[in-house]
Design a protein around this motif. Structure first.
Motif, PDB file in Angstrom:
ATOM      1  N   LYS A  23       0.830  -1.203   0.000  1.00  0.00           N
ATOM      2  CA  LYS A  23       0.000   0.000   0.000  1.00  0.00           C
ATOM      3  C   LYS A  23       0.870   1.261   0.000  1.00  0.00           C
ATOM      4  O   LYS A  23       0.621   2.197  -0.754  1.00  0.00           O
ATOM      5  N   ALA A  24       1.907   1.282   0.835  1.00  0.00           N
ATOM      6  CA  ALA A  24       2.788   2.454   0.916  1.00  0.00           C
ATOM      7  C   ALA A  24       3.525   2.667  -0.407  1.00  0.00           C
ATOM      8  O   ALA A  24       3.613   3.795  -0.902  1.00  0.00           O
ATOM      9  N   ILE A  25       4.046   1.588  -0.982  1.00  0.00           N
ATOM     10  CA  ILE A  25       4.753   1.699  -2.259  1.00  0.00           C
ATOM     11  C   ILE A  25       3.798   2.154  -3.355  1.00  0.00           C
ATOM     12  O   ILE A  25       4.103   3.068  -4.123  1.00  0.00           O
ATOM     13  N   GLY A  26       2.632   1.541  -3.423  1.00  0.00           N
ATOM     14  CA  GLY A  26       1.651   1.900  -4.448  1.00  0.00           C
ATOM     15  C   GLY A  26       1.216   3.348  -4.355  1.00  0.00           C
ATOM     16  O   GLY A  26       1.105   4.039  -5.373  1.00  0.00           O
ATOM     17  N   ALA A  27       0.970   3.823  -3.133  1.00  0.00           N
ATOM     18  CA  ALA A  27       0.554   5.215  -2.942  1.00  0.00           C
ATOM     19  C   ALA A  27       1.663   6.179  -3.363  1.00  0.00           C
ATOM     20  O   ALA A  27       1.401   7.204  -4.012  1.00  0.00           O
ATOM     21  N   PHE A  28       2.908   5.846  -3.002  1.00  0.00           N
ATOM     22  CA  PHE A  28       4.027   6.705  -3.402  1.00  0.00           C
ATOM     23  C   PHE A  28       4.140   6.763  -4.926  1.00  0.00           C
ATOM     24  O   PHE A  28       4.256   7.841  -5.509  1.00  0.00           O
ATOM     25  N   GLU A  30       1.892   6.114  -7.213  1.00  0.00           N
ATOM     26  CA  GLU A  30       0.746   6.788  -7.829  1.00  0.00           C
ATOM     27  C   GLU A  30       0.850   8.304  -7.706  1.00  0.00           C
ATOM     28  O   GLU A  30       0.583   9.031  -8.653  1.00  0.00           O
ATOM     29  N   LYS A  31       1.270   8.773  -6.532  1.00  0.00           N
ATOM     30  CA  LYS A  31       1.310  10.221  -6.291  1.00  0.00           C
ATOM     31  C   LYS A  31       2.517  10.895  -6.932  1.00  0.00           C
ATOM     32  O   LYS A  31       2.403  11.984  -7.488  1.00  0.00           O
ATOM     33  N   PHE A  32       3.700  10.269  -6.868  1.00  0.00           N
ATOM     34  CA  PHE A  32       4.925  10.942  -7.299  1.00  0.00           C
ATOM     35  C   PHE A  32       5.467  10.449  -8.637  1.00  0.00           C
ATOM     36  O   PHE A  32       6.404  11.030  -9.168  1.00  0.00           O
ATOM     37  N   LYS A  33       4.911   9.386  -9.165  1.00  0.00           N
ATOM     38  CA  LYS A  33       5.258   8.876 -10.490  1.00  0.00           C
ATOM     39  C   LYS A  33       6.773   8.884 -10.755  1.00  0.00           C
ATOM     40  O   LYS A  33       7.270   9.589 -11.632  1.00  0.00           O
ATOM     41  N   PRO A  34       7.525   8.094  -9.987  1.00  0.00           N
ATOM     42  CA  PRO A  34       8.978   8.080 -10.179  1.00  0.00           C
ATOM     43  C   PRO A  34       9.358   7.646 -11.592  1.00  0.00           C
ATOM     44  O   PRO A  34       8.679   6.823 -12.202  1.00  0.00           O
ATOM     45  N   PRO A  57      10.433  21.156  -0.785  1.00  0.00           N
ATOM     46  CA  PRO A  57      11.001  20.423   0.347  1.00  0.00           C
ATOM     47  C   PRO A  57       9.971  19.909   1.345  1.00  0.00           C
ATOM     48  O   PRO A  57      10.173  18.860   1.955  1.00  0.00           O
ATOM     49  N   SER A  58       8.861  20.615   1.524  1.00  0.00           N
ATOM     50  CA  SER A  58       7.867  20.181   2.508  1.00  0.00           C
ATOM     51  C   SER A  58       7.264  18.823   2.158  1.00  0.00           C
ATOM     52  O   SER A  58       6.712  18.143   3.022  1.00  0.00           O
ATOM     53  N   LEU A  59       7.383  18.408   0.911  1.00  0.00           N
ATOM     54  CA  LEU A  59       6.864  17.098   0.505  1.00  0.00           C
ATOM     55  C   LEU A  59       7.651  15.952   1.124  1.00  0.00           C
ATOM     56  O   LEU A  59       7.186  14.818   1.138  1.00  0.00           O
ATOM     57  N   SER A  60       8.832  16.243   1.664  1.00  0.00           N
ATOM     58  CA  SER A  60       9.624  15.177   2.279  1.00  0.00           C
ATOM     59  C   SER A  60       8.858  14.521   3.418  1.00  0.00           C
ATOM     60  O   SER A  60       8.962  13.312   3.629  1.00  0.00           O
ATOM     61  N   VAL A  61       8.040  15.291   4.123  1.00  0.00           N
ATOM     62  CA  VAL A  61       7.231  14.732   5.212  1.00  0.00           C
ATOM     63  C   VAL A  61       6.170  13.791   4.642  1.00  0.00           C
ATOM     64  O   VAL A  61       5.986  12.682   5.121  1.00  0.00           O
ATOM     65  N   VAL A  62       5.481  14.223   3.607  1.00  0.00           N
ATOM     66  CA  VAL A  62       4.442  13.417   2.964  1.00  0.00           C
ATOM     67  C   VAL A  62       5.034  12.121   2.416  1.00  0.00           C
ATOM     68  O   VAL A  62       4.417  11.059   2.512  1.00  0.00           O
ATOM     69  N   ILE A  63       6.224  12.208   1.879  1.00  0.00           N
ATOM     70  CA  ILE A  63       6.878  11.045   1.282  1.00  0.00           C
ATOM     71  C   ILE A  63       7.378  10.073   2.352  1.00  0.00           C
ATOM     72  O   ILE A  63       7.157   8.869   2.266  1.00  0.00           O
ATOM     73  N   ALA A  64       8.026  10.583   3.371  1.00  0.00           N
ATOM     74  CA  ALA A  64       8.708   9.723   4.340  1.00  0.00           C
ATOM     75  C   ALA A  64       7.781   9.082   5.375  1.00  0.00           C
ATOM     76  O   ALA A  64       7.991   7.921   5.750  1.00  0.00           O
ATOM     77  N   GLU A  65       6.787   9.796   5.861  1.00  0.00           N
ATOM     78  CA  GLU A  65       5.986   9.303   6.987  1.00  0.00           C
ATOM     79  C   GLU A  65       5.362   7.925   6.766  1.00  0.00           C
ATOM     80  O   GLU A  65       5.421   7.080   7.662  1.00  0.00           O
ATOM     81  N   PRO A  66       4.757   7.639   5.600  1.00  0.00           N
ATOM     82  CA  PRO A  66       4.195   6.292   5.432  1.00  0.00           C
ATOM     83  C   PRO A  66       5.245   5.181   5.530  1.00  0.00           C
ATOM     84  O   PRO A  66       4.946   4.089   6.024  1.00  0.00           O
TER      85      PRO A  66
END
Length: 94
Positions: A23-28, A30-34, A57-66
């Protein structure tokens, strides 16, 4: 930006069994499209490496927390293409 996640075997097995890691990988993704995503082991840890464009830079929190919630060690590092490196060298004036 490069995101690296590292998860030990015990926490990783629990996260896989519960579906939380998927779920965490899929959400990342989907949202950030690496532009690149790789999975490997690093020093005995389950590891994911992702290259993507982080807009602020504030997206680092959104990315890391899950990933932190799963027990992952998380590293965010700026990275660049060969063209970016060339431009950086040119900008130094050396």
């Amino acid at each position: 930006m490069m995101l690296r996640t590292h998860l030990d075997a015990h926490d990783g097995s629990e996260a896989i069994k519960s579906g939380a890691l998927q779920k965490a990988i899929g959400a990342f993704i989907e949202k950030f499209k690496p532009e690149a995503a790789y999975y490997t082991t690093d020093n005995g840890l389950r590891s994911g490496l992702y290259v993507f464009d982080m807009k602020e830079p504030s997206l680092s929190v959104v990315i890391a927390e899950p990933f932190f919630d799963l027990g992952c060690k998380v590293t965010l590092s700026p990275c660049m293409t060969a063209e970016d490196l060339r431009a950086g060298f040119e900008a130094t004036g050396l």
